[in-house]
Design a protein around this motif. Structure first.
Motif, PDB file in Angstrom:
ATOM      1  N   UNK A   1       0.256   2.595  11.354  1.00 52.32           N
ATOM      2  CA  UNK A   1       0.675   2.356  12.744  1.00 52.32           C
ATOM      3  C   UNK A   1       1.502   1.081  12.851  1.00 52.32           C
ATOM      4  N   UNK A   2       1.106   0.056  12.125  1.00 50.50           N
ATOM      5  CA  UNK A   2       1.776  -1.243  12.229  1.00 50.50           C
ATOM      6  C   UNK A   2       3.007  -1.333  11.325  1.00 50.50           C
ATOM      7  N   UNK A   3       2.916  -0.806  10.096  1.00 50.86           N
ATOM      8  CA  UNK A   3       4.003  -0.982   9.124  1.00 50.86           C
ATOM      9  C   UNK A   3       4.893   0.240   8.963  1.00 50.86           C
ATOM     10  N   UNK A   4       4.429   1.404   9.440  1.00 50.15           N
ATOM     11  CA  UNK A   4       5.131   2.680   9.283  1.00 50.15           C
ATOM     12  C   UNK A   4       5.054   3.224   7.854  1.00 50.15           C
ATOM     13  N   UNK A   5       4.196   2.641   7.048  1.00 50.18           N
ATOM     14  CA  UNK A   5       3.953   3.101   5.689  1.00 50.18           C
ATOM     15  C   UNK A   5       2.449   3.229   5.483  1.00 50.18           C
ATOM     16  N   UNK A   6       2.030   4.105   4.583  1.00 52.89           N
ATOM     17  CA  UNK A   6       0.638   4.079   4.153  1.00 52.89           C
ATOM     18  C   UNK A   6       0.501   2.941   3.137  1.00 52.89           C
ATOM     19  N   UNK A   7      -0.711   2.427   2.920  1.00 55.03           N
ATOM     20  CA  UNK A   7      -0.860   1.356   1.919  1.00 55.03           C
ATOM     21  C   UNK A   7      -0.336   1.754   0.540  1.00 55.03           C
ATOM     22  N   UNK A   8      -0.620   2.980   0.123  1.00 60.00           N
ATOM     23  CA  UNK A   8      -0.192   3.411  -1.216  1.00 60.00           C
ATOM     24  C   UNK A   8       1.338   3.545  -1.289  1.00 60.00           C
ATOM     25  N   UNK A   9       1.946   4.052  -0.207  1.00 55.85           N
ATOM     26  CA  UNK A   9       3.407   4.186  -0.215  1.00 55.85           C
ATOM     27  C   UNK A   9       4.058   2.811  -0.240  1.00 55.85           C
ATOM     28  N   UNK A  10       3.497   1.869   0.520  1.00 55.87           N
ATOM     29  CA  UNK A  10       4.036   0.516   0.513  1.00 55.87           C
ATOM     30  C   UNK A  10       3.895  -0.114  -0.873  1.00 55.87           C
ATOM     31  N   UNK A  11       2.740   0.112  -1.497  1.00 51.71           N
ATOM     32  CA  UNK A  11       2.493  -0.433  -2.840  1.00 51.71           C
ATOM     33  C   UNK A  11       3.454   0.169  -3.853  1.00 51.71           C
ATOM     34  N   UNK A  12       3.671   1.482  -3.761  1.00 51.35           N
ATOM     35  CA  UNK A  12       4.616   2.144  -4.669  1.00 51.35           C
ATOM     36  C   UNK A  12       6.038   1.653  -4.427  1.00 51.35           C
ATOM     37  N   UNK A  13       6.356   1.383  -3.159  1.00 52.36           N
ATOM     38  CA  UNK A  13       7.702   0.948  -2.822  1.00 52.36           C
ATOM     39  C   UNK A  13       8.027  -0.409  -3.452  1.00 52.36           C
ATOM     40  N   UNK A  14       7.085  -1.328  -3.377  1.00 53.07           N
ATOM     41  CA  UNK A  14       7.358  -2.643  -3.947  1.00 53.07           C
ATOM     42  C   UNK A  14       7.113  -2.671  -5.449  1.00 53.07           C
ATOM     43  N   UNK A  15       6.445  -1.609  -5.972  1.00 52.48           N
ATOM     44  CA  UNK A  15       6.295  -1.419  -7.419  1.00 52.48           C
ATOM     45  C   UNK A  15       5.666  -2.630  -8.082  1.00 52.48           C
ATOM     46  N   UNK A  16       4.456  -2.954  -7.631  1.00 54.02           N
ATOM     47  CA  UNK A  16       3.749  -4.105  -8.197  1.00 54.02           C
ATOM     48  C   UNK A  16       3.328  -3.803  -9.631  1.00 54.02           C
TER      49      UNK A  16
END
Length: 249
Positions: A234-249
């Protein structure tokens, strides 16, 4: 000393990257850059000091703005990661930030992640600039002491169930008065402010990957993993896993 870097995008005008710095080993003496940097601290803690002895102790979610030639040093109290935007051609992007600044009271993850994902970088930077300008304006406003004390209390107890009527009673003010002035000075109501803090701290822990999503959710005041994931999206427009995959930690 930079210990790890992931470059998402780079051309002659900008670089978008995630930079990881090791605790204390990455401490940097006074130095400057010939480019503008705008960075989101994803996790960890940094103490940044300018040559004029201005100091900001940054935690997860804080955003730094450093114009070219600002002399500064950095000390890393923990392993820390920054999602950084380096702008070499700031005139092309119409970025006119002149002062060294840190933004601490807002959750700006939703404006940084699109820098990686969105093809139109100029539009993504335009939206980030607009939001940063609003944050800086709010931050420059003098906040009544009693109100900043409430914000500090929420910062230190973001995982707890905070009831506005109890806060108001403690400081001898009407709940409507507290709610009205909090939104006026911080640009959001107390519940949203607390949710943003929970998301910022949770995402930092997700990046560190030392605990499960369920453990992180409970630790930060969410009822369960689903509640955390819904609020995060709701706040970021991403799921936690999608955000994590996006930044590729």
């Amino acid at each position: 000393m930079l210990t790890d870097q992931k470059i998402y995008y780079q051309d002659s005008s900008i670089q978008i990257a995630r930079n990881h710095y090791a605790k204390t080993k990455s401490d940097m003496p006074l130095h400057s850059h010939d480019f503008l940097t705008i960075s989101l601290l994803l996790n960890g803690n940094i103490a940044e000091k300018t040559s004029q002895d201005q100091i900001h102790k940054a935690g997860a979610g804080h955003v730094s703005i450093k114009p070219p030639q600002v002399i500064h040093s950095d000390s890393f109290a923990e392993n820390s990661s920054l999602l950084s935007l380096k702008i070499y051609d700031w005139e092309y992007y119409d970025l006119d930030f002149k002062e060294w600044s840190w933004i601490a009271e807002q959750t700006l993850i939703p404006y940084f992640l699109p820098l990686i994902q969105q093809k139109n970088k100029k539009e993504a930077i335009k939206q980030l600039k607009k939001t940063l300008a609003i944050c800086l304006q709010q931050q420059s406003t003098h906040i009544p002491t009693w109100l900043s004390e409430i914000a500090t209390y929420i910062n230190n107890n973001h995982e707890k169930n905070i009831v506005i009527t109890e806060i108001a009673q403690d400081i001898n003010k009407h709940p409507f008065h507290v709610g009205h002035f909090f939104k006026k000075f911080y640009g959001m109501d107390i519940k949203t402010y607390q949710q943003n803090l929970r998301i910022r701290n949770s995402f930092a822990q997700v990046i560190e990957q030392n605990e499960s999503l369920t453990e992180i959710a409970y630790k930060n005041g969410f009822s369960d993993q689903s509640h955390f994931c819904r609020t995060f999206k709701k706040i970021t427009h991403f799921t936690p896993r999608k955000a994590l995959n996006l930044i590729d930690v």
